[in-house]
Enzyme design. Sequence first.
Site, PDB file in Angstrom:
ATOM      1  N   ARG A 198       1.083  -7.991  -3.974  1.00  0.00           N
ATOM      2  CA  ARG A 198       0.288  -7.364  -5.020  1.00  0.00           C
ATOM      3  C   ARG A 198      -0.181  -5.991  -4.554  1.00  0.00           C
ATOM      4  NH1 ARG A 198      -4.907  -6.893  -3.814  1.00  0.00           N
ATOM      5  NH2 ARG A 198      -5.962  -8.371  -2.423  1.00  0.00           N
ATOM      6  N   CYS A 251       0.840  -1.203   0.000  1.00  0.00           N
ATOM      7  CA  CYS A 251       0.000   0.000   0.000  1.00  0.00           C
ATOM      8  C   CYS A 251       0.870   1.245   0.000  1.00  0.00           C
ATOM      9  CB  CYS A 251      -0.892   0.042   1.242  1.00  0.00           C
ATOM     10  SG  CYS A 251      -1.903  -1.420   1.518  1.00  0.00           S
ATOM     11  N   ASP A 255      19.895  37.967 -13.360  1.00  0.00           N
ATOM     12  CA  ASP A 255      18.595  38.150 -13.994  1.00  0.00           C
ATOM     13  C   ASP A 255      17.928  39.420 -13.457  1.00  0.00           C
ATOM     14  OD1 ASP A 255      16.289  36.529 -15.538  1.00  0.00           O
ATOM     15  OD2 ASP A 255      15.428  37.540 -13.801  1.00  0.00           O
ATOM     16  N   CYS A 294      -2.811   4.795   3.037  1.00  0.00           N
ATOM     17  CA  CYS A 294      -3.922   3.871   2.815  1.00  0.00           C
ATOM     18  C   CYS A 294      -4.922   3.958   3.966  1.00  0.00           C
ATOM     19  CB  CYS A 294      -3.413   2.439   2.681  1.00  0.00           C
ATOM     20  SG  CYS A 294      -4.717   1.235   2.325  1.00  0.00           S
TER      21      CYS A 294
END
Length: 500
Positions: A63, A34, A459, A38
């Site tokens: 998984r 997870c 700049d 989660c």
Amino acid sequence: MDLDFERCYRAVDSRDQRFDGWFYTGVTSTGIYCRPSCPATTPKRQNVRFFPSAAAAQGAGLRACRRCRPDAAPGSPQWDVRADVVGRAMRLIADGVVDRDGVPGLASRLGYTERHLHRMLRTELGAGPLALARAQRAQTARILIETTALGMAEVAFAAGFGSVRQFNDTVREVYGVPPTQLREARRGRVPAGGAGTITLRLAYRPPLHAAALLDFLALRALPGVEEVRDGTYRRGLRLPHGVAEVALTPADGHVSATLRLADMRDLAPAVARCRRLLDLDADPVAVDATLAADPALAPAVAAEPGVRLPRSVDGFEMAVRAIVGQQVSVAAARTTLTRLIAAAPTATRVDHEVIAGNDGVSGQQLHDHRDGAGALRGFPSADEVAELPDEAFRMPAGRRETIRGLARAVADGSLDLAPGGDREETVRRLVALPGVGAWTAGYVAMRALGDPDVLLPTDLAVRRGAAALGLPDDPKTLNAYADRWRPWRSYAVIRLWRTA
């Protein structure tokens, strides 16, 4: 990567969204992994393992959780910040280099042997380049399964799998169900859109100051290439297998992305480039904490938390923008670039219907809509710019030749402006080009290469912003003062520009 168990477990126990993408939680009792946020019940300590990558969790036999969808979490901010080989490799893998060129191609781009590259990635991420690319292919396949009507064979090859069997086995292993079941679970919730159109959510770590991003991009938008309208940024893209258009709309907790691809195999690189453009994998809390420690910047950080560093989808495009923008206003640079683009070969608008190619890959029937209303194109390639006639460059001859030299260097591979390029080496090669100075190289490093720690002390807008905040505006003094903003000086530049 060293994952401290106590720190990681506290993040999981508090469901801290800021850690999503930093690591993954493996639950041995359920066989799933997870994201830290989660919403499921916090697992017991003895049943928890932490992994530095989804690929490492998959390699351990776990998984993906179908509730929190860990593969949809923001990427680790390390891969944007780090300039080492592992960081470069991760950026190239995200851009689909392994799918297109294999591990040998990735190793060649990085200048290392395959064996040494595998060893470095295994040490840092618990998985080698093939496993990391496989995890990305699984995520691409899930997106295509859930958001398009493509057949499973078309999805398999579009996601980068070598065979339908490999695709079926990987999806079943990563998500615990066959591809057809993933599609059934999302049936009726597929966003409306034409053939070849994919709509998905791009996650980010809050906060995100969306207005600052859109303001920045709108000011510099090139007609025919990009536009900002009604809170949405749209632009044309050149991708490895064809052209594309993308529309990006910031929303609460995600950015909605609608992609129209000339070739479905370009989904992963398109998503990676859009994420880089909007700096969605950043850790804004860490950035803002450092900048807010300076009393001069603290009020701006408090008023506008989550200001990001707008990057690019095309390193060559950004380098040309930087050269054209030398010593001229943003508006003047935009006018010159628009004329240059108009002189380049006209690309086709992405307007197609999906057809099956002979190789099983989803091909596209492109229709020519030259100069059609609303058509957006990608920026011209280095080869195209190098071949443009003198009259296409409405600028001094020296600057014109600088752009041509840049185009030739990119075209022949001697200058790498891709996200996985070596930042220090690229800057050295840039300044070696006639007409490229420190400001130009720094601007390219910041926006094209994604270097988070670039200051542009000469700049004019940076100096004006510094003066407005009561900071020194002398370049040398400002450069010394800015050491307190490390390693996030690029983000300080964005805030100084907004102040100016």
